[in-house]
Design an enzyme around this catalytic site. Structure first.
Site, PDB file in Angstrom:
ATOM      1  CG  ASN A 193       9.351  38.850  14.331  1.00 42.93           C
ATOM      2  OD1 ASN A 193       9.574  37.503  15.059  1.00 42.93           O
ATOM      3  ND2 ASN A 193       9.883  39.676  13.720  1.00 42.93           N
ATOM      4  CD  GLU A 231      12.769  38.985  11.576  1.00 41.33           C
ATOM      5  OE1 GLU A 231      11.752  38.506  12.531  1.00 41.33           O
ATOM      6  OE2 GLU A 231      14.189  39.546  11.634  1.00 41.33           O
TER       7      GLU A 231
END
Ligand code: F6R
Length: 245
Positions: free
Chosen positions: A136, A143
């Site tokens: 990702n 993140e």
């Protein structure tokens, strides 16, 4: 960003090790930023072999790791501290006083984050930061949507990251939900960055890194703002079927 294209994982590992060894030889007091995970394992193996064969010394090298799981102490076999000992530190002549990894078992985690940034500053910053990339686009455990100005902080791991890392744990439920990670700003302060990318499961991330826009929704895209980034990527990661027209 410079891109070095290599044939496969082995060639990526050899090339990365060659670059790191040259830096260590030219600057024996270098501060290396290190990553864990599957990607750098081969690189560390080459560093160990070179140390044994050519006696490259790490006596004065300092290291700063990117991240650590919260709740796992240094002796836990799944902690990143344990990973680093097993995959590198136990096999070279590094002074254990010079190793820095966030303490995921600290009682005051906020203080641990603050003092980690302080430690990095005291070392004069990271000279060469090794990075892997998540599917990702995470770097360290930053993140998607992590602010680009973040310093070392606590993160909740994305379900996809926990799933990807479940291979190291007996059960998915045992994968920690949170981690301490160097922030994006902390990573960007490194003087030089070496990003390693291997395998087809990274091809989409690689494609987005090369051709996508700079956005907090894809953390690695921030690397385009840094003036000294080298990517070593293998053929599978630069899968031609994914290259945009
Ligand atoms: C590890 C780290 C992560 C990994 C990434 C890729 O310290 O910070 O960003 O680099 O999750 O992991 P692998 O190499 O296992 O695919």
């Amino acid at each position: 960003m410079n891109l070095i294209k290599v044939e496969n994982y082995e060639e990526m590992s050899q090339k990365a090790a060659e670059i790191i060894i040259n830096k260590v030889v030219n600057n024996p007091k270098i501060t290396l930023g290190l990553a864990t995970g599957g990607t750098p394992e081969g690189t560390y193996q080459h560093l160990i072999e070179n140390h044994q064969k050519n006696q490259t010394t790490y006596q004065h090298v300092k290291t700063v790791n990117l991240d650590e799981y919260i709740g796992l102490g240094a002796t836990d076999p799944n902690s990143y501290r344990h990973y680093m000992n097993e995959h590198l530190f136990n096999h070279i002549d590094i002074d254990f006083e010079n190793i820095h990894i966030p303490n995921g078992a600290a009682t005051n985690l906020q203080e641990e984050c603050r003092s980690y940034d302080y430690v990095i500053d005291q070392l004069g910053g990271v000279d060469l930061q090794i990075l892997g990339i998540g599917r990702n686009g995470h770097i360290g455990f930053n993140e998607p949507q992590t602010p680009f100005n973040s310093k070392t902080h606590i993160v909740e791991l994305a379900p996809s990251t926990r799933k990807a890392n479940a291979r190291y744990f007996n059960r998915f439920d045992n994968v920690p939900t949170h981690a301490i990670t160097m922030g994006i700003a902390s990573i960007l302060k490194s003087k030089e960055i070496l990003l390693l990318v291997s395998g087809e499961d990274k091809a989409e991330a690689m494609q987005r890194l090369q051709h996508g826009e700079i956005s907090e929704s894809f953390p690695a895209s921030v690397l385009k703002k840094h003036n000294n980034v080298t990517i070593i990527a293998d053929k599978k990661a630069i899968s031609s079927c994914l290259v945009s027209p």
